[in-house]
Design a protein around this motif. Sequence first.
Motif, PDB file in Angstrom:
ATOM      1  N   ASN A  50       0.799  -1.216   0.000  1.00  0.00           N
ATOM      2  CA  ASN A  50       0.000   0.000   0.000  1.00  0.00           C
ATOM      3  C   ASN A  50       0.844   1.286   0.000  1.00  0.00           C
ATOM      4  OD1 ASN A  50      -2.542   1.188  -0.098  1.00  0.00           O
ATOM      5  ND2 ASN A  50      -2.588   1.526   2.096  1.00  0.00           N
ATOM      6  N   PRO A  51       1.603   1.512  -1.065  1.00  0.00           N
ATOM      7  CA  PRO A  51       2.393   2.753  -1.157  1.00  0.00           C
ATOM      8  C   PRO A  51       1.478   3.972  -1.231  1.00  0.00           C
ATOM      9  CG  PRO A  51       2.320   1.638  -3.280  1.00  0.00           C
ATOM     10  CD  PRO A  51       1.687   0.698  -2.293  1.00  0.00           C
ATOM     11  N   ASP A  52       2.052   5.143  -1.026  1.00  0.00           N
ATOM     12  CA  ASP A  52       1.244   6.370  -1.074  1.00  0.00           C
ATOM     13  C   ASP A  52       0.822   6.708  -2.506  1.00  0.00           C
ATOM     14  OD1 ASP A  52       1.349   7.250   1.768  1.00  0.00           O
ATOM     15  OD2 ASP A  52       3.497   7.169   1.370  1.00  0.00           O
ATOM     16  N   ALA A  53       1.607   6.289  -3.475  1.00  0.00           N
ATOM     17  CA  ALA A  53       1.250   6.510  -4.877  1.00  0.00           C
ATOM     18  C   ALA A  53       1.949   5.465  -5.741  1.00  0.00           C
ATOM     19  CB  ALA A  53       1.655   7.917  -5.335  1.00  0.00           C
ATOM     20  N   VAL A  54       1.374   5.246  -6.913  1.00  0.00           N
ATOM     21  CA  VAL A  54       1.973   4.345  -7.902  1.00  0.00           C
ATOM     22  C   VAL A  54       2.191   5.126  -9.189  1.00  0.00           C
ATOM     23  CG1 VAL A  54       1.607   2.300  -9.342  1.00  0.00           C
ATOM     24  CG2 VAL A  54       0.923   2.275  -6.933  1.00  0.00           C
ATOM     25  N   VAL A  55       3.403   5.052  -9.729  1.00  0.00           N
ATOM     26  CA  VAL A  55       3.708   5.643 -11.028  1.00  0.00           C
ATOM     27  C   VAL A  55       3.968   4.490 -11.999  1.00  0.00           C
ATOM     28  CG1 VAL A  55       5.275   7.096 -12.362  1.00  0.00           C
ATOM     29  CG2 VAL A  55       4.692   7.718 -10.000  1.00  0.00           C
ATOM     30  N   LEU A  56       3.182   4.439 -13.055  1.00  0.00           N
ATOM     31  CA  LEU A  56       3.333   3.375 -14.039  1.00  0.00           C
ATOM     32  C   LEU A  56       3.677   3.987 -15.391  1.00  0.00           C
ATOM     33  CD1 LEU A  56       3.134   0.413 -14.840  1.00  0.00           C
ATOM     34  CD2 LEU A  56       0.682   0.715 -15.139  1.00  0.00           C
ATOM     35  N   SER A  57       4.900   3.741 -15.842  1.00  0.00           N
ATOM     36  CA  SER A  57       5.340   4.210 -17.147  1.00  0.00           C
ATOM     37  C   SER A  57       6.066   3.067 -17.843  1.00  0.00           C
ATOM     38  CB  SER A  57       6.251   5.438 -17.012  1.00  0.00           C
ATOM     39  OG  SER A  57       6.534   5.977 -18.287  1.00  0.00           O
TER      40      SER A  57
END
Length: 214
Positions: A50-57
């Motif tokens: 459960n990270p604070d945000a997910v960046v998917l690129s």
Amino acid sequence: MKRILALVGDFYHSHDNLLKALKQATDVALDGCEIIDASIENFEQFLLQNPDAVVLSAENRINPQDEVVRCWMTENVAKKIKEYVEGGGRLFVWHSGLASYPEEGEFCKLVKGYFKHHPDKQKPVRYHSDQKVVFESKEFDFTIMDEHYFVFCDKDNTNIYLYSESEDGSSIAGWWHNFGKGKVVALTPAHREDGLLDNNFQELLKVILTFLFK
């Protein structure tokens, strides 16, 4: 300290360039941030933390030039990403993070858009916010050399904040919406290192990351 799970880079996109651009922007935009540099092998493991945000690129295809193409995002991973956002997670889908995922699958439904095509040659692409302030920060209007992404966007059910134009045509280039208790932000540029580190693009990235955590 904020924890961002980042899956960046794929066969056609430099992991190091994307990570460098992300780190440069987060260093300025966020007060204290740990970037978890994930791989397709351990992405789900970190997502469950459960990270604070997910960046998917990263695009879905692992080996796009082979005869038998394999994809990394299983239906189970797509379901877990949806549940993460529904529960209050923040998802930033960036450039090739929009590419080659099943158009009718859970992930594209969550994002409300996907990559359709880009011209073979990279050319000057203008990105602008149609003279409107983006995320209560500033207007954007800049041009970089880029591969011009043309996308499908479910524009009736999301909020568009960025457009793109080149000699090949025009497209939507950025949108966002809430989903459950969470938030999804999508952005189509940029491909090249000079575009990723362009001052105007970096400023846009900082504004997006700040908005993601509001």
